[in-house]
Design an enzyme around this catalytic site. Structure first.
Site, PDB file in Angstrom:
ATOM      1  N   SER A 256     -11.682  -1.258   7.248  1.00 24.25           N
ATOM      2  CA  SER A 256     -11.290  -2.642   6.996  1.00 24.25           C
ATOM      3  C   SER A 256     -12.281  -3.320   6.037  1.00 24.25           C
ATOM      4  O   SER A 256     -12.543  -2.808   4.943  1.00 24.25           O
ATOM      5  CB  SER A 256     -11.201  -3.382   8.334  1.00 24.25           C
ATOM      6  OG  SER A 256     -10.563  -4.621   8.202  1.00 24.25           O
TER       7      SER A 256
ATOM      8  N   ASP B  41      -0.082  -0.160   8.121  1.00 23.02           N
ATOM      9  CA  ASP B  41      -1.302  -0.974   8.244  1.00 23.02           C
ATOM     10  C   ASP B  41      -1.232  -2.161   7.295  1.00 23.02           C
ATOM     11  O   ASP B  41      -1.045  -2.015   6.088  1.00 23.02           O
ATOM     12  CB  ASP B  41      -2.524  -0.097   7.934  1.00 23.02           C
ATOM     13  CG  ASP B  41      -3.843  -0.809   8.158  1.00 23.02           C
ATOM     14  OD1 ASP B  41      -3.840  -2.024   8.407  1.00 23.02           O
ATOM     15  OD2 ASP B  41      -4.886  -0.142   8.088  1.00 23.02           O
TER      16      ASP B  41
ATOM     17  N   HIS C 106      -3.529  -1.100  12.197  1.00 24.28           N
ATOM     18  CA  HIS C 106      -4.838  -1.239  11.552  1.00 24.28           C
ATOM     19  C   HIS C 106      -5.988  -0.749  12.434  1.00 24.28           C
ATOM     20  O   HIS C 106      -7.099  -0.574  11.948  1.00 24.28           O
ATOM     21  CB  HIS C 106      -5.079  -2.694  11.164  1.00 24.28           C
ATOM     22  CG  HIS C 106      -6.342  -2.918  10.395  1.00 24.28           C
ATOM     23  ND1 HIS C 106      -6.619  -2.257   9.209  1.00 24.28           N
ATOM     24  CD2 HIS C 106      -7.438  -3.695  10.646  1.00 24.28           C
ATOM     25  CE1 HIS C 106      -7.800  -2.634   8.755  1.00 24.28           C
ATOM     26  NE2 HIS C 106      -8.327  -3.495   9.614  1.00 24.28           N
TER      27      HIS C 106
END
Length: 430
Positions: free
Chosen positions: A250, A314, A407
């Site tokens: 991320s 995602d 995610h």
């Protein structure tokens, strides 16, 4: 005779008629919830009382629970991200010569980076059998707080030492982290292009100086870029044959991309020549087209590998949005994996901006399949693929916001372990 939770030695309690001893040392969120909703408090972690002891009322159990709130600095403590996936061991079936090895190591580091220093240290030393080097808690001049965390570790990779640098990713309950991923602010750096402003700030951009080549290091307010660069210089001076990698999930993935960009801006040729590669998981877009071209030159010039992994729907790799009116674009392609962990190298992830009328039904159908899959992977792939109740609950959220549950780090760990080794042999630098 019971043993005190605060000591591994047996304690003689014959001097008293009854006892209740509390400790925070071994208590995590899971144990705390169990304590609140089960009247059988005996043998619970953090609670030492006579065998068979019960507490009938919720109010009293709540009061006990307040006394044994988890110690957030304990190696046993897990964040919400950690509760999604409790795996700490590397996959012993993936050996050093396996092309998946570094990616599988990098994603486990990226997952671990969400935890506290003691948990990370124990994971590296006890579970990976590697050397824990340092934990970084770094200053953000614009937030006036320590908002950037990461850690460094090292281990043998064949004939040479491999040093890993991992940046912590987006905290799901930190509004500043979440807003950074979708923010459209940018700075245009000379010769580099436009780069996401919040990523630059997190890495060490300074209000009064910008990006000077060198600064006076301050232990009280360390800037991530300068602190990590200095640590790498010292490690590589002591071992000239060593190499290092950059990784993160991320937001951590974005910082892993910006870091070598600034190294190149500062002509850190020695460090860049020692950089083995960049491995990112669920990374948001970092800069504009010019920045992408700049990074391609850096990757090719120094022979670096770039592995950008995207799992299925995602949401985060699809932000900030890419359009003719905006500036943010990915570069170099991606390793895209579907919900069956079948991978392919693509120029861009499908449905690149997330919002699409034609993608809505397939995304929600896929979210339902991911929830169903969470119950069967244990039987299909083995006990190391068991998904916690926290993870299953996260999958349920995916039924409400398709792509959000995709995610989490769980699927990125799985794709490095279940994906075809052949795909990992291709670099995105080309």
């Amino acid at each position: 005779m019971a043993a005190e939770v605060t000591d591994t030695k047996t304690c003689d309690k014959s001097f008293c008629e009854d006892h209740l001893l509390l400790s925070t040392k071994y208590v995590g969120l899971r144990e705390l919830i169990t304590l609140l909703f089960s009247k059988n408090i005996a043998n619970r972690k953090g609670v030492d009382c006579p065998a068979g002891a019960t507490e009938e009322t919720f109010t009293r159990r709540y009061n006990v629970g307040k006394m044994v709130l988890p110690n957030m600095e304990s190696p046993e403590y897990l964040t919400t991200i950690g509760l999604l996936d409790i795996r700490r061991d590397l996959d012993n079936r993936i050996k050093h010569e396996d092309p998946r090895y570094i990616s599988a190591l990098a994603v486990m580091a990226s997952k671990s980076a969400y935890e506290n220093k003691e948990h990370i240290k124990e994971t590296v030393e006890m579970h990976w059998k590697m050397e824990f080097s340092e934990f970084f808690d770094c200053w953000n001049d614009y937030e006036e707080d320590n908002t950037t965390q990461g850690f460094m570790w090292s281990g043998k990779n064949g004939d040479f030492e491999l040093i890993g640098v991992c940046f912590r990713g987006t905290s799901p309950f930190n509004a500043k982290d979440l807003s950074s991923d979708v923010d459209l602010s940018w700075y245009k750096l000379p010769g580099i292009g436009k780069v996401h402003a919040d990523f630059l700030k997190a890495l060490g951009l300074q209000k009064s100086k910008g990006w000077p080549n060198d600064i006076q290091l301050d232990d009280k307010k360390p800037y991530a870029y300068y602190a990590i660069r200095e640590k790498l210089r010292k490690r590589l001076e002591n071992n000239p044959n060593a190499k290092f990698l950059l990784t993160g999930h991320s937001l951590g993935g974005a910082l892993s991309v910006v870091f070598p960009a600034i190294l190149a801006c500062h002509d850190e040729t020695n460090l860049l020549s020692k950089l083995e590669g960049v491995y990112t998981f669920g990374q948001p877009r970092v800069g504009d087209h010019k920045f992408g071209e700049y990074m391609k030159v850096v990757l090719v010039t120094y022979g670096l590998t770039y592995h950008r992994f995207v799992y299925c729907n995602d949401l985060v790799p699809r932000v900030p949005f890419d359009s003719s009116d905006l500036y943010f674009k990915h570069f170099g392609g991606c390793y895209y994996y579907d919900s069956f962990y079948k991978g392919q190298v693509l120029a861009e992830e499908p449905n690149k901006n997330y919002f699409s009328i034609f993608a809505i039904i397939p995304m929600f159908a896929n979210a339902f399949w991911e929830l169903l899959r969470s119950f069967i992977m244990y039987y299909q792939n083995g006990p190391e693929y068991y998904e916690t109740y926290t993870c299953k609950g996260w999958r349920v959220i995916g039924l409400l916001i398709a792509g959000l549950s995709a995610h989490g780090p769980t699927d990125y760990v799985n794709l490095t372990r279940l994906g075809s080794p052949k795909l990992f042999m291709t670099s995105l630098a080309n």
